[in-house]
Design an enzyme around this catalytic site. Structure first.
Site: not given
Ligand code: TYM
Length: 330
Positions: A112, A193, A196
């Site tokens: 980023k 990957k 979003k």
């Molecule tokens: P975020 O919002 O990017 O994604 C949410 C969840 O979706 C999973 N994910 C994927 N899994 C498989 N293939 C993909 N292409 C893919 N893209 C996203 C992510 O691994 C995630 O589980 N930092 C985290 C949010 C967060 C969090 C936490 C998670 C904040 N605090 C505490 C667990 C525990 C995030 O940005 O996820």
């Protein structure tokens, strides 16, 4: 007492099948065996500028999708991160025990930081706040997709460092990844990957995509120069399509081999599209129903906040005491 599970998603962009297969679907499965807290991490979302009205709308949308996918608010707490101020409070306390070098090494931060002209400090602190989310409830298990593995390692390191400085306080959490679907790749470019934030209409299948739109994206997905499925030599695009099919159908590896070996890509894509549409239809239907009653969604989020606050407050109190902060009687 059941062990606790915590996880969250950022209310940015549109949730896609990667978020569903990598995380949300497993949350639904874990609900009966664990005490679960699933959070909409709006404080993480604002590490990158979000238009306020849009962010507010996305928070409601993600809450609606959690419920539509099968999160049961009778047994699971559904919360908005900023409605429980202890997330930010513990975030600061943990910032003070986290070496800068640990944060600068994070690959998501580096990516980023390279892409942006100016980077907010929040982007560097991002994984500390994530550690705070998990440690605030002493969660034992955190179900996430593969891309969060490094952040979870850091969470464990922060917990261990705190425990060694101030005495056993935090449970060191386990990361739980799904067997299939932990890393869904972009349909337009299977070396990236599914994300979003990536622009491009052929990249991701949104959980709220219209069936025809989703089908079109799958039919246009990048494959390779083979004429038909060959499990030995297939490229990442075909592998990704097969992975998506397998995740939605729960077929075994044997069934996958028997059914798809030698199948032409046009037919493979049609079958993948059918599996995806069949998986999304009930979610979209429940979502449309839920969104007709905004008061219901609001009451679930209030209930979730009220349910988790005593735990969060208790842990922050302990942490402050351990660190020697002054406690004034209420
Ligand atoms: P975020 O919002 O990017 O994604 C949410 C969840 O979706 C999973 N994910 C994927 N899994 C498989 N293939 C993909 N292409 C893919 N893209 C996203 C992510 O691994 C995630 O589980 N930092 C985290 C949010 C967060 C969090 C936490 C998670 C904040 N605090 C505490 C667990 C525990 C995030 O940005 O996820």
């Amino acid at each position: 007492m059941k062990a606790r599970v915590f996880s969250g998603m950022q209310p940015t962009g549109n949730l896609h099948i990667g978020n569903y297969l990598g995380a949300l679907r497993n949350w639904v499965k874990l609900q009966h065996d664990y005490e679960c807290i699933f959070c909409i991490v709006d404080l993480h979302a604002i590490t990158v500028y979000q238009p306020p009205a849009e962010l507010r709308e996305k928070i409601r949308q993600v809450a609606g999708l959690y419920l539509a996918a099968g999160i049961d608010p009778k047994i699971t707490a559904l919360t908005v991160q900023s409605s429980v101020p202890q997330h930010a409070e513990l975030g600061w306390l943990l910032t003070c025990v986290t070496p800068l070098g640990w944060l600068e090494r994070m690959t998501q931060f580096k990516a980023k930081a390279e892409a942006a002209e100016t980077i907010g400090d929040g982007l560097l602190q991002y994984p500390v706040l994530m550690a705070a989310d998990v440690l605030l409830y002493n969660a034992a298990v955190v179900p996430v997709g593969d891309d969060q593995r490094q952040h979870m390692e850091l969470t464990r390191d922060i917990a261990e460092r705190f425990n060694s400085l101030y005495g056993e306080t935090f449970v060191v959490p386990q990361t739980s990844l799904p067997m299939v679907g932990a890393r869904v790749m972009g349909l337009d470019d299977p070396t990236k990957k599914m994300s979003k934030s990536t622009a491009g209409s052929g990249h991701a299948i949104g959980l709220l995509d219209k069936p025809e739109e989703a089908r079109k994206k799958i039919m246009r997905a990048t494959t390779d120069s083979n004429p038909a499925v060959d499990f030995e030599t297939m490229g990442p695009g075909v592998q990704n399509l097969l992975g998506i099919f397998q995740a939605f159908t729960d077929w075994s590896q044997d069934e996958m081999h028997r059914h798809f070996t030698g199948m032409r890509y046009g037919d493979l894509k049609k079958q993948v599209a059918e599996a995806v549409l069949a998986g999304l239809a009930p979610i979209q239907q429940r979502y449309a129903e839920l969104m007709q009653d905004p008061g219901y969604l609001e009451s679930i989020l209030q209930e979730g906040r009220d349910r988790v606050t005593p735990t969060a407050a208790g842990i922050v109190k302990t942490v402050k005491e351990r660190m020697g902060l002054y406690t004034i009687a209420p």
